[in-house]
Design a protein around this motif. Structure first.
Motif: not given
Length: 93
Positions: A85-89
């Motif tokens: 559910x998060x943007x992975x960077x």
């Protein structure tokens, strides 16, 4: 009237070397500028309201009102990689 010695002193304060010929030229030019300001001081501005902007613009900020935010799915739809559910960077450190 600005003197050549005053120009040399200004140059000393600014840590700029001014040769004698340039000092005489700058003294003349600075005197002309100060004479112009002297002419401006003679203008009657007693009926002129002070201005802070040349354009008649008031506060251009919007009211600080709560608004809805984007749905999480809409935000994640543009992410290159998503995890839990998060943007992975990429790791930065």
């Amino acid at each position: 009237m600005i003197t050549k010695e005053q120009v040399e002193h200004i140059g000393w304060l600014a840590r700029v070397n001014i040769d004698e010929e340039d000092a005489s030229e700058f003294a003349s030019e600075l005197s002309t500028v100060l004479d112009y300001f002297g002419q401006l001081d003679e203008v009657d501005t007693s009926d002129v309201k002070p201005t802070y902007h040349v354009a008649d613009i008031m506060n251009v900020f919007r009211e600080d009102e709560p608004r809805g935010s984007l749905e999480q799915d809409a935000i994640l739809a543009n992410a290159e990689e998503v995890q839990d559910g998060y943007i992975k960077t990429p790791k930065i450190i």
